[in-house]
Design a protein around this motif. Structure first.
Motif, PDB file in Angstrom:
ATOM      1  N   UNK A  61       0.828  -1.209   0.000  1.00  0.00           N
ATOM      2  CA  UNK A  61       0.000   0.000   0.000  1.00  0.00           C
ATOM      3  C   UNK A  61       0.860   1.256   0.000  1.00  0.00           C
ATOM      4  N   UNK A  62       1.851   1.279   0.868  1.00  0.00           N
ATOM      5  CA  UNK A  62       2.725   2.455   0.963  1.00  0.00           C
ATOM      6  C   UNK A  62       3.500   2.663  -0.327  1.00  0.00           C
ATOM      7  N   UNK A  63       3.933   1.591  -0.945  1.00  0.00           N
ATOM      8  CA  UNK A  63       4.684   1.694  -2.191  1.00  0.00           C
ATOM      9  C   UNK A  63       3.823   2.297  -3.299  1.00  0.00           C
ATOM     10  N   UNK A  64       2.555   1.901  -3.365  1.00  0.00           N
ATOM     11  CA  UNK A  64       1.655   2.476  -4.360  1.00  0.00           C
ATOM     12  C   UNK A  64       1.473   3.970  -4.103  1.00  0.00           C
ATOM     13  N   UNK A  65       1.277   4.334  -2.839  1.00  0.00           N
ATOM     14  CA  UNK A  65       1.125   5.751  -2.507  1.00  0.00           C
ATOM     15  C   UNK A  65       2.369   6.535  -2.898  1.00  0.00           C
ATOM     16  N   UNK A  66       3.542   5.947  -2.682  1.00  0.00           N
ATOM     17  CA  UNK A  66       4.787   6.638  -3.045  1.00  0.00           C
ATOM     18  C   UNK A  66       4.890   6.873  -4.548  1.00  0.00           C
TER      19      UNK A  66
ATOM     20  N   UNK B  18      -2.973  -4.191 -12.204  1.00  0.00           N
ATOM     21  CA  UNK B  18      -3.883  -5.140 -12.851  1.00  0.00           C
ATOM     22  C   UNK B  18      -4.002  -6.430 -12.053  1.00  0.00           C
ATOM     23  N   UNK B  19      -5.197  -6.999 -12.074  1.00  0.00           N
ATOM     24  CA  UNK B  19      -5.450  -8.300 -11.459  1.00  0.00           C
ATOM     25  C   UNK B  19      -5.351  -9.396 -12.515  1.00  0.00           C
ATOM     26  N   UNK B  20      -5.208 -10.625 -12.058  1.00  0.00           N
ATOM     27  CA  UNK B  20      -5.033 -11.748 -12.986  1.00  0.00           C
ATOM     28  C   UNK B  20      -6.233 -11.947 -13.903  1.00  0.00           C
ATOM     29  N   UNK B  21      -7.417 -11.544 -13.463  1.00  0.00           N
ATOM     30  CA  UNK B  21      -8.619 -11.770 -14.268  1.00  0.00           C
ATOM     31  C   UNK B  21      -8.887 -10.648 -15.263  1.00  0.00           C
ATOM     32  N   UNK B  22      -7.958  -9.687 -15.375  1.00  0.00           N
ATOM     33  CA  UNK B  22      -8.141  -8.584 -16.304  1.00  0.00           C
ATOM     34  C   UNK B  22      -8.738  -7.342 -15.695  1.00  0.00           C
ATOM     35  N   UNK B  23      -9.159  -7.441 -14.456  1.00  0.00           N
ATOM     36  CA  UNK B  23      -9.598  -6.266 -13.711  1.00  0.00           C
ATOM     37  C   UNK B  23      -8.410  -5.569 -13.083  1.00  0.00           C
ATOM     38  N   UNK B  24      -8.650  -4.845 -11.993  1.00  0.00           N
ATOM     39  CA  UNK B  24      -7.524  -4.211 -11.293  1.00  0.00           C
ATOM     40  C   UNK B  24      -7.720  -4.339  -9.792  1.00  0.00           C
ATOM     41  N   UNK B  25      -6.568  -4.417  -9.101  1.00  0.00           N
ATOM     42  CA  UNK B  25      -6.616  -4.576  -7.651  1.00  0.00           C
ATOM     43  C   UNK B  25      -6.350  -3.277  -6.926  1.00  0.00           C
ATOM     44  N   UNK B  26      -5.787  -2.295  -7.596  1.00  0.00           N
ATOM     45  CA  UNK B  26      -5.544  -1.001  -6.949  1.00  0.00           C
ATOM     46  C   UNK B  26      -5.666   0.102  -7.982  1.00  0.00           C
ATOM     47  N   UNK B  27      -6.234   1.228  -7.530  1.00  0.00           N
ATOM     48  CA  UNK B  27      -6.231   2.467  -8.299  1.00  0.00           C
ATOM     49  C   UNK B  27      -5.869   3.579  -7.328  1.00  0.00           C
ATOM     50  N   UNK B  28      -4.770   4.257  -7.607  1.00  0.00           N
ATOM     51  CA  UNK B  28      -4.346   5.389  -6.783  1.00  0.00           C
ATOM     52  C   UNK B  28      -4.428   6.652  -7.619  1.00  0.00           C
ATOM     53  N   UNK B  29      -4.970   7.702  -7.018  1.00  0.00           N
ATOM     54  CA  UNK B  29      -5.143   8.970  -7.717  1.00  0.00           C
ATOM     55  C   UNK B  29      -4.638  10.113  -6.859  1.00  0.00           C
ATOM     56  N   UNK B  30      -3.804  10.945  -7.440  1.00  0.00           N
ATOM     57  CA  UNK B  30      -3.366  12.140  -6.735  1.00  0.00           C
ATOM     58  C   UNK B  30      -4.547  13.066  -6.489  1.00  0.00           C
ATOM     59  N   UNK B  31      -5.462  13.131  -7.446  1.00  0.00           N
ATOM     60  CA  UNK B  31      -6.691  13.911  -7.317  1.00  0.00           C
ATOM     61  C   UNK B  31      -7.871  12.966  -7.461  1.00  0.00           C
ATOM     62  N   UNK B  32      -8.509  12.572  -6.354  1.00  0.00           N
ATOM     63  CA  UNK B  32      -9.574  11.567  -6.435  1.00  0.00           C
ATOM     64  C   UNK B  32     -10.798  12.033  -7.221  1.00  0.00           C
ATOM     65  N   UNK B  33     -10.953  13.333  -7.428  1.00  0.00           N
ATOM     66  CA  UNK B  33     -12.088  13.809  -8.214  1.00  0.00           C
ATOM     67  C   UNK B  33     -12.031  13.262  -9.640  1.00  0.00           C
ATOM     68  N   UNK B  34     -10.846  12.886 -10.093  1.00  0.00           N
ATOM     69  CA  UNK B  34     -10.711  12.368 -11.451  1.00  0.00           C
ATOM     70  C   UNK B  34     -11.249  10.957 -11.604  1.00  0.00           C
TER      71      UNK B  34
END
Length: 226
Positions: free
Chosen positions: A124-129, A140-156
């Motif tokens: 988690x910390x590495x993604x934030x960094x 990306x997750x193995x099934x083609x989805x995603x396991x994490x999305x990090x946004x500097x501006x969450x409004x986006x």
């Protein structure tokens, strides 16, 4: 990343008959809900262990009939809990990010679900960094989805309302939607979402001392004794 950021966990109340139904059989509905509760608890542990993270849970459903509701209630008291809102998953994700942006203006967000209990505080910390260098981070997750999305501006995250979820191309579609406005980094880790019993067994082997692994062992033991 210097300063605080939001660890946003998107979750569904683990109610028997409503949670992890694709695990039935071999799991009974009560066992599948217990496994979902264990996954959520392990995920919350990871989020709560990072001192600079503000833990937020976007929750669908009520805990009244949920598995492990006492333990879940205890951890959720240490989080800000927001009710999910919207007609579909894409809209609910977009609204969860918008709610965080409203409550904590200017705070970056690292969003995960409850289906990757192998998540660690260090990851988690590495993604934030990564948000030092990029406006968005997608894992990306193995099934083609995603396991994490990090946004500097969450409004986006508003673009998520137009992205079909739970498809083999969801990660690609999410990247395409974000790329119109943002610099995106891709995480090298591809994690397995727990959707099937085979997924659950695979993930449990990675975290043998976790609540999740204990719940998987209980299901397999019960199935073998029938």
């Amino acid at each position: 990343m210097n300063g605080g950021w939001c660890a946003l966990v998107v979750a569904k109340a683990p109610v028997p008959g409503q949670a992890k139904t694709r695990l039935c059989p071999p799991a009974a509905p009560r066992q599948a809900a217990d496994l979902a509760a264990a996954a959520l608890l392990d995920t919350l542990d990871a989020a709560l262990t990072v001192p600079e993270a503000v833990p937020v849970v976007a929750l669908a459903g009520q805990l009244t009939s949920a598995a492990r509701r006492g333990e879940l209630s205890g951890l959720l008291r240490r989080c800000t809990v927001l009710a999910q809102r919207g007609p579909d998953l894409g809209a609910r994700l977009a609204n969860a990010h918008a709610d965080v942006a409203r409550l904590w203006p200017g705070m970056p967000v690292v969003q995960v679900g409850m289906d990757t209990p192998q998540l660690t505080p260090a990851l988690l910390r590495s993604v934030a960094d990564d948000l030092h260098r990029h406006e968005a981070v997608l894992g990306q997750a193995l099934d083609g989805g995603w396991w994490v999305l990090a946004l500097r501006d969450p409004a986006r995250a508003r673009v998520l309302a137009g992205v079909p979820m739970s498809r083999p191309d969801t990660a690609a579609l999410t990247r395409r939607a974000l790329a119109t406005t943002e610099s995106i980094a891709a995480r090298t880790e591809t994690l397995c979402d727990v959707d099937t019993m085979a997924d659950a067994i695979s993930v449990a082997e990675l975290i043998p001392d976790s609540r999740f692994a204990a719940a998987v062992r209980a299901i397999r033991t019960a199935a073998a004794s029938r």
